[in-house]
Each structure stands twice: as C-alpha cells, then as structure tokens.
Motif scaffolding. Structure first.
Motif, PDB file in Angstrom:
ATOM      1  N   ARG A   1       0.121   4.604  -8.366  1.00 46.79           N
ATOM      2  CA  ARG A   1      -0.610   3.522  -9.121  1.00 46.79           C
ATOM      3  C   ARG A   1      -0.773   2.525  -8.049  1.00 46.79           C
ATOM      4  O   ARG A   1       0.253   2.307  -7.105  1.00 46.79           O
ATOM      5  CB  ARG A   1       0.158   3.210 -10.166  1.00 46.79           C
ATOM      6  CG  ARG A   1       0.418   4.343 -11.141  1.00 46.79           C
ATOM      7  CD  ARG A   1       0.727   3.606 -12.332  1.00 46.79           C
ATOM      8  NE  ARG A   1       2.138   2.906 -12.660  1.00 46.79           N
ATOM      9  CZ  ARG A   1       2.447   1.648 -12.511  1.00 46.79           C
ATOM     10  NH1 ARG A   1       1.446   0.949 -12.640  1.00 46.79           N
ATOM     11  NH2 ARG A   1       3.591   1.333 -12.318  1.00 46.79           N
ATOM     12  N   SER A   2      -1.621   1.730  -8.190  1.00 47.00           N
ATOM     13  CA  SER A   2      -1.926   0.599  -7.686  1.00 47.00           C
ATOM     14  C   SER A   2      -1.174  -0.876  -7.915  1.00 47.00           C
ATOM     15  O   SER A   2      -0.938  -1.797  -7.220  1.00 47.00           O
ATOM     16  CB  SER A   2      -3.488  -0.113  -7.399  1.00 47.00           C
ATOM     17  OG  SER A   2      -3.668  -0.206  -8.830  1.00 47.00           O
TER      18      SER A   2
ATOM     19  N   PRO B   1      -8.790  -0.770  -6.123  1.00 45.04           N
ATOM     20  CA  PRO B   1      -7.993   0.153  -6.626  1.00 45.04           C
ATOM     21  C   PRO B   1      -7.384  -0.201  -7.925  1.00 45.04           C
ATOM     22  O   PRO B   1      -6.665  -1.426  -7.945  1.00 45.04           O
ATOM     23  CB  PRO B   1      -6.881   0.568  -5.570  1.00 45.04           C
ATOM     24  CG  PRO B   1      -6.939  -0.964  -4.781  1.00 45.04           C
ATOM     25  CD  PRO B   1      -8.541  -1.238  -4.704  1.00 45.04           C
TER      26      PRO B   1
ATOM     27  N   SER C   1       2.355   1.528  -3.347  1.00 43.48           N
ATOM     28  CA  SER C   1       1.325   2.210  -4.268  1.00 43.48           C
ATOM     29  C   SER C   1       1.088   3.726  -4.157  1.00 43.48           C
ATOM     30  O   SER C   1       0.990   4.437  -5.011  1.00 43.48           O
ATOM     31  CB  SER C   1       0.065   1.447  -4.525  1.00 43.48           C
ATOM     32  OG  SER C   1      -0.521   1.588  -3.239  1.00 43.48           O
TER      33      SER C   1
ATOM     34  N   ASP D   1      -5.328   0.554 -11.710  1.00 44.47           N
ATOM     35  CA  ASP D   1      -4.631   1.531 -12.649  1.00 44.47           C
ATOM     36  C   ASP D   1      -5.485   1.527 -13.932  1.00 44.47           C
ATOM     37  O   ASP D   1      -5.381   2.593 -14.712  1.00 44.47           O
ATOM     38  CB  ASP D   1      -3.313   1.233 -13.011  1.00 44.47           C
ATOM     39  CG  ASP D   1      -2.507   1.250 -11.681  1.00 44.47           C
ATOM     40  OD1 ASP D   1      -2.840   2.284 -10.762  1.00 44.47           O
ATOM     41  OD2 ASP D   1      -1.539   0.487 -11.784  1.00 44.47           O
TER      42      ASP D   1
ATOM     43  N   LEU E   1       0.945  -1.349  -0.014  1.00 42.29           N
ATOM     44  CA  LEU E   1       0.157   0.047  -0.045  1.00 42.29           C
ATOM     45  C   LEU E   1       0.710   1.344  -0.023  1.00 42.29           C
ATOM     46  O   LEU E   1       0.633   2.141  -0.736  1.00 42.29           O
ATOM     47  CB  LEU E   1      -0.907   0.125   1.187  1.00 42.29           C
ATOM     48  CG  LEU E   1      -1.954   1.208   1.382  1.00 42.29           C
ATOM     49  CD1 LEU E   1      -2.759   1.516   0.222  1.00 42.29           C
ATOM     50  CD2 LEU E   1      -2.658   0.939   2.527  1.00 42.29           C
TER      51      LEU E   1
END
Length: 350
Positions: A63-64, A133, A58, A135, A55
């Motif tokens: 970005r995830s 989540p 990211s 991108d 986390l």
C-alpha cells in the motif's frame, strides 16, 4: 564522493545493535531502552539517516499509505471552509487507523481527459488521480465530469467513496439530507407568515446546491435564487446586496451559515433590521466569528461524522469489505435571526 543513501543496516552497524533493534527505534512498535534509542538516533544523525525509505515501506506493505481526496474548486476550501475542514478532520482521523494520510487533488484543466483530473496538464507534470499512487480515493461531491475520475480510479482498482454525491453503482455514498433539511427551514419560515422569500445558493455546480434548492422550492416554488461563487461571508454580502437591490423580501434562505452572515450584513447596510424587517436562515450549524448578537436559525449538519463515515468506508474497502452507503440527518436549530413577517408586508403567522 559516495552519494549512497544510508540504510537501517548502516545505522545498526554504527550504533552496535542489530538491524531489527535499529528498526524498532524508528517504528516505535516495540519498547527499547533509552540508552539504546539514544545510540541509534545518534548514529542515524551522524550518517544523515532520516528514517525508512517510504517507497520501500509501501512496497513491503503493498500500500502507498495515501488516500486521495478530490476537491473541486480551490484546494484552499478544505482549510478555510468550516464544513469542509471539519469533514476532512473526521476523514483523517478514520484513515489514521490504517496508517494512511490524505492527499488533496483537483481536476487539471486542459488535460487530455478534459476537466476530469485523470491526466497531467500540459507541461506541468501535475499529480492527478491517474498518476499518484493511491490506496483509495474520496470524492467531495460529484458533477457529470466526475464520471471520468471514477472510471480512471476503478480501472486502476482503487476503491472510491463519495461524500454528498453519486458516483454510480458500487460506489459507497456518504450523504446528507440536504433536500429535506432545507425544506424544514423553509417550512419554518412559512409558518412565520413569510411568502416573499429569496434564496441565496452555493456554487451552481455542486450537488448540495440543487438538493437544497429543491427543498426550498417545495415550499416556495417561485422564490428567486441568487447564485454565489463560494461559501463565504464576503460572497453573502455581495449577493445580499443584489437581493435587496432587486426587491425587499421578508425572508432570505441562505444555503450556508457563512452566506447567511453576509446577507445579514447586507440587510443592515440597506437599513433593514434582522429579524424585524427581514428574517435570515442559514445551513450547517458552524460557528461564525463576529456574528453576535445574532444566533442563526439554521440546520446543524454532522460534518465530522460525515468525514469519519467516509474514512470508515475506505478502511472497510481496504480490508476487502463492501461498506453500505450512509445518509446523515441535520437538526433544526432556532436562532434569533428569524421572526414573524412584518404586519405591513404579510399575513399573520399560522
């Protein structure tokens, strides 16, 4: 008892190195000596440190690292269907260039957004396109209900790419010449003299089903169509039995190679020889176990290239570019499962 999660700083302190040195041991982006790597890994093991917090990583990247793939129908299709599996392989290869991984998603029946997958199902908390989540997202085919998926994603600012479908203006499409390719197969069968033809179709809600059906009916407008529930040999066998119970067509156009293999089994079960009594054509050009001595007449589609093109479109959109839509072309492959119409049933081939 201290339940605080160990950090890279704790590992560095335990190993007697700087936090930046400890960090590169886990990232692999800068070479370090074997002795230093061993000290850092030993310290991490002693502290129970398994790697950087995804986390936090990211958040730093903005970005995830997740590309969602909306798979309609059972998620297992992505692993069991040879075309889907190969397409997913190409997609995964392409997005790996931006350190992204794939997450399979599907609509959640009964949610507030209907079958769109845009909200968790009641009391399930299921991950959906609205909650995960992401991108970017890739839709495998579209049906009318997909409009809600696309709207939800675009409202979140998530880039969307669609494979073999149409998700509206501004959404890059990775297409296949399904209509023209199926017409090519049908024309091949007609040149062999066949006029009594049946069509075994994929699931009725898929875009490709209607495209391929349209291509076949350009040549055989009155051909009966028999719907299947999945692209599998078992479904081809089940529906093939229906085809031969309803009549004795001299040719069957199956919308996938797996379905065609099942139709061949049904023909043999009915005492018919292939291609002596009935010709069978497939679509996809995938290996089918246990089909020997047959080699299917089929259209070979570039499945892995479709996936790579979708992944390249995702990467381009993440870099702020707008990729163009792409349409791939299938290639005809003549096998030994199609032949001239039996003389007692038709006319001489042209």
């Amino acid at each position: 008892m201290n339940s605080r999660r160990a950090t890279i700083a704790d590992v560095a302190r335990e190993a007697g190195v700087s936090p930046s040195t400890a960090s590169v041991v886990f990232s692999g982006k800068t070479p370090v000596s074997d002795a230093t790597r061993a000290r850092v890994l030993d310290a991490a093991a002693a502290l129970g440190y398994t790697g950087p917090d995804p986390l936090a990583a990211s958040l730093r990247r903005g970005r995830s690292g997740i590309v969602g793939v909306l798979q309609r129908g059972p998620l297992g299709i992505a692993f069991t269907d040879p075309v889907q599996r190969t397409t997913m392989d190409g997609l995964a290869d392409a997005v790996a260039s931006v350190d992204a991984s794939l997450l399979l998603l599907r609509p959640v029946p009964g949610g507030p957004a209907g079958d769109s997958g845009t909200a968790p199902g009641p009391a399930t908390g299921a991950a959906t396109l609205a909650t995960v989540p992401l991108d970017a997202a890739v839709l495998i085919g579209t049906i009318p209900e997909a409009a809600a998926d696309v709207a939800a994603l675009r409202a979140r600012g998530v880039p969307v790419v669609v494979i073999e479908g149409d998700a509206g203006e501004g959404v890059p499409r990775i297409g296949l010449d399904n209509h023209d390719a199926e017409r090519c197969l049908a024309e091949h069968v007609r040149r062999l003299g066949h006029t009594d033809v049946a069509i075994v179709t994929l699931r009725s809600e898929l875009n490709v089903t209607h495209d391929r059906l349209g291509g076949a009916r350009d040549v055989f407008p009155d051909a009966p169509a028999f719907a299947t529930l999945a692209s599998s040999i078992d479904e081809g066998l089940r529906v093939g039995r229906q085809v031969f119970a309803a009549g004795r067509p001299t040719a069957v156009l199956a919308q996938s190679d797996l379905l065609a293999a099942g139709v061949i089994r049904a023909a043999e079960e009915a005492g018919l020889s292939v291609p002596g009594d009935v010709s069978v054509a497939g679509f996809d050009g995938v290996p089918v176990d246990g089909l020997a001595p047959y080699e299917l007449t089929t259209m070979v589609q570039p499945a892995v290239e479709k996936g790579r093109a979708a992944g390249a479109a995702v990467v381009a959109m993440l870099l702020g570019e707008q990729p163009a839509s792409v349409t791939f072309t299938s290639v005809f492959r003549a096998g030994n499962t199609t032949g001239p119409v039996p003389e007692s049933r038709g006319v001489s081939p042209r």
